[in-house]
Write an enzyme that holds these catalytic residues in place. Structure first.
Site, PDB file in Angstrom:
ATOM      1  N   ARG A 211       0.781  -1.186  -0.150  1.00 56.45           N
ATOM      2  CA  ARG A 211       0.017   0.015   0.092  1.00 56.45           C
ATOM      3  C   ARG A 211       0.812   1.305   0.047  1.00 56.45           C
ATOM      4  O   ARG A 211       0.563   2.280  -0.765  1.00 56.45           O
ATOM      5  CB  ARG A 211      -0.844  -0.101   1.336  1.00 56.45           C
ATOM      6  CG  ARG A 211      -2.045   0.942   1.056  1.00 56.45           C
ATOM      7  CD  ARG A 211      -3.066   0.982   2.046  1.00 56.45           C
ATOM      8  NE  ARG A 211      -2.609   1.005   3.645  1.00 56.45           N
ATOM      9  CZ  ARG A 211      -3.217   0.646   4.579  1.00 56.45           C
ATOM     10  NH1 ARG A 211      -4.669   0.322   4.428  1.00 56.45           N
ATOM     11  NH2 ARG A 211      -2.792   0.916   5.891  1.00 56.45           N
TER      12      ARG A 211
ATOM     13  N   LYS B 199      -2.507   6.436   1.541  1.00 58.05           N
ATOM     14  CA  LYS B 199      -2.270   6.883   2.834  1.00 58.05           C
ATOM     15  C   LYS B 199      -1.384   8.374   2.802  1.00 58.05           C
ATOM     16  O   LYS B 199      -0.275   8.013   3.302  1.00 58.05           O
ATOM     17  CB  LYS B 199      -1.715   6.083   3.680  1.00 58.05           C
ATOM     18  CG  LYS B 199      -2.174   5.955   5.218  1.00 58.05           C
ATOM     19  CD  LYS B 199      -2.001   4.668   5.840  1.00 58.05           C
ATOM     20  CE  LYS B 199      -2.138   4.629   7.320  1.00 58.05           C
ATOM     21  NZ  LYS B 199      -3.419   5.299   7.973  1.00 58.05           N
TER      22      LYS B 199
ATOM     23  N   GLU C 152     -15.932   6.166   4.704  1.00 59.62           N
ATOM     24  CA  GLU C 152     -15.382   5.573   5.858  1.00 59.62           C
ATOM     25  C   GLU C 152     -15.221   6.566   6.900  1.00 59.62           C
ATOM     26  O   GLU C 152     -16.035   7.945   6.660  1.00 59.62           O
ATOM     27  CB  GLU C 152     -14.108   5.173   5.349  1.00 59.62           C
ATOM     28  CG  GLU C 152     -13.049   6.321   4.718  1.00 59.62           C
ATOM     29  CD  GLU C 152     -11.586   5.651   4.493  1.00 59.62           C
ATOM     30  OE1 GLU C 152     -11.126   4.650   5.279  1.00 59.62           O
ATOM     31  OE2 GLU C 152     -11.053   5.811   3.594  1.00 59.62           O
TER      32      GLU C 152
HETATM   33  N1  PLP Z   1      -9.003   4.165   6.598  1.00 60.56           N
HETATM   34  C1  PLP Z   1      -8.421   5.451   6.965  1.00 60.56           C
HETATM   35  C2  PLP Z   1      -8.496   6.495   6.396  1.00 60.56           C
HETATM   36  C3  PLP Z   1      -7.237   4.827   7.710  1.00 60.56           C
HETATM   37  O1  PLP Z   1      -6.204   5.850   8.104  1.00 60.56           O
HETATM   38  C4  PLP Z   1      -6.906   3.630   8.352  1.00 60.56           C
HETATM   39  C5  PLP Z   1      -5.730   3.299   9.050  1.00 60.56           C
HETATM   40  O2  PLP Z   1      -4.772   2.846   8.468  1.00 60.56           O
HETATM   41  C6  PLP Z   1      -7.809   2.592   7.794  1.00 60.56           C
HETATM   42  C7  PLP Z   1      -8.920   3.159   7.088  1.00 60.56           C
HETATM   43  C8  PLP Z   1      -7.471   1.059   8.318  1.00 60.56           C
HETATM   44  O3  PLP Z   1      -6.747   0.621   7.404  1.00 60.56           O
HETATM   45  P1  PLP Z   1      -5.948  -0.787   8.071  1.00 60.56           P
HETATM   46  O4  PLP Z   1      -6.644  -1.558   8.423  1.00 60.56           O
HETATM   47  O5  PLP Z   1      -5.065  -0.969   6.949  1.00 60.56           O
HETATM   48  O6  PLP Z   1      -4.969  -0.164   9.311  1.00 60.56           O
HETATM   49  C1  COI Z   2      -4.076   3.372  11.656  1.00 61.56           C
HETATM   50  O1  COI Z   2      -5.253   2.573  12.073  1.00 61.56           O
HETATM   51  O2  COI Z   2      -3.026   2.745  11.704  1.00 61.56           O
HETATM   52  C2  COI Z   2      -4.189   4.623  11.177  1.00 61.56           C
HETATM   53  O3  COI Z   2      -3.543   5.236  10.448  1.00 61.56           O
HETATM   54  C3  COI Z   2      -5.604   5.255  11.825  1.00 61.56           C
HETATM   55  C4  COI Z   2      -4.939   6.741  12.476  1.00 61.56           C
HETATM   56  C5  COI Z   2      -4.115   6.465  13.672  1.00 61.56           C
HETATM   57  C6  COI Z   2      -4.670   7.562  11.292  1.00 61.56           C
END
Ligand code: PLP
Ligand code: COI
Length: 340
Positions: free
Chosen positions: A81, A183, A219
């Site tokens: 990612r 991200k 989201e």
């Molecule tokens: N959506 C956003 C905007 C996020 O910042 C995050 C955090 O990483 C997620 C979703 C969840 O992603 P993940 O499950 O890969 O941590």
């Molecule tokens: C995560 O779940 O790792 C995130 O980035 C969420 C938040 C701390 C930005």
């Protein structure tokens, strides 16, 4: 464990640990990278990250398992990612195998900070990259720094597994053909005003709708949605401007393969939300946080699962996912990377 930390009362905050990984990109190539002690960064006043926000990050966790190992969860997907993010932000990709190795080195350098099994805390790992050389005309940087630090954390939402109340936001987190799916640090900068406003009004988070039509669920600022229908189907929103959560993708596998649930990944209209039985937020930081109530400009949607505890399907998903992460339940091939 030599560290004097009250593991079971940690919030989601920053605690400086011993080591961090640093690699530099100069003249078109990455150096070898190494662990360093100094948590501070010195850069030009005109660094691209400071002027034009050319920065991105990832987030993953290290867990202490029941049998005493230290593991991470699907770090290859975070590496992939970040590659997608870097390509969109015109940043150099840090090679994916070396990326995972940098995570391993950083955790190994801070093993005393990995919270004990059963404490409820975990080690949050934050890889990030930014353009560091001076840039004044709008263009990408030439030199970059890739870094990884880690910090022990407790629950992202106060109260842990207690259902939260969120609101439908009047602000958008992403543009229709923008950067919602990657991200980028800039996505979080623009969410600061809406999240502060939500908090002032007593809400834990914002539900963002699709920026083009404002009819579909996207989201929150830092987590994807999961919904459970009255007949026990997992439904998760699909959109080109949602960050593809690794937790959400893992939950879809857990639901189908471990719990025998039907899984739908599709557009979810806000009008449907009132008909779901359970709602939750999922992400690395949030794990799975149940949502008890969504407020849309005074109109309340309350989930049958109630405000007191997680609904039954959300609980099963949570127990199975965290069971896999903590080594209590056998993981699918390749999900767990053993560090120590
Ligand atoms: N959506 C956003 C905007 C996020 O910042 C995050 C955090 O990483 C997620 C979703 C969840 O992603 P993940 O499950 O890969 O941590
Ligand atoms: C995560 O779940 O790792 C995130 O980035 C969420 C938040 C701390 C930005």
């Amino acid at each position: 464990m030599g560290k004097d930390i009250d593991w079971s009362n940690l919030g989601f905050g920053y605690i400086e640990t011993d080591k961090r990984f640093v690699a530099n990109y100069k003249n078109g190539a990455w150096d070898e990278g190494k662990l360093v002690d100094d948590p501070m960064i010195t850069m030009s006043e005109c660094a691209c990250v400071l002027q034009y926000a050319q920065t991105c990050f990832e987030g993953l966790k290290a867990y202490r398992t029941e049998d005493g190992h230290v593991v991470t969860f699907r770090p290859d997907l975070n590496a992939a990612r970040m590659k997608d993010t870097c390509e969109r932000l015109v940043m150099p990709v840090y090679p994916e195998d070396k990326w995972v190795d940098a995570i391993v080195q950083t955790v190994k350098g801070n093993l005393d900070y990995v919270p004990p099994y059963g404490s409820g805390a975990t080690l949050y790992i934050r890889p990030y990259m930014f353009g560091i050389n001076p840039v004044i005309g709008v263009k990408p940087a030439e030199d970059y720094q890739f870094r990884v630090f880690c910090t022990p954390v407790g629950p992202y939402f106060k109260g842990g597994a207690k259902p939260i109340t969120i609101r439908v936001s009047d602000f958008d987190r992403a543009a229709p053909h923008g950067t919602g799916h990657i991200k980028a640090g800039l996505n979080y900068a623009m969410s600061l005003h809406p999240i502060m406003e939500a908090h002032e009004q007593g809400y834990a988070e914002n539900m963002y709708l699709d920026p083009a039509t404002r009819t579909k669920v996207e989201e929150t600022g830092g987590a994807n949605f999961i919904f459970i229908t009255k007949d026990g189907t997992l439904v998760t929103p699909k959109s080109g401007s949602i960050l593809p959560s690794i937790t959400r993708r893992s939950i879809m596998v857990v639901a189908e393969k471990y719990l025998g649930m039907k899984v739908e990944h599709r557009e979810v209209f806000f009008d449907e939300v009132k008909d779901f039985a359970e709602c939750g937020l999922c992400g690395t930081a949030a794990v799975i946080s149940p949502v008890g109530k969504i407020v849309d400009h005074g109109k309340e949607i309350c989930f049958a699962s109630g405000m007191e505890e997680m609904g039954p399907y959300t609980k099963k998903l949570y127990d199975t996912l965290t069971g896999i992460q903590m080594g209590r339940i056998e993981a699918p091939e390749g999900w767990i990377k053993v560090i120590a």
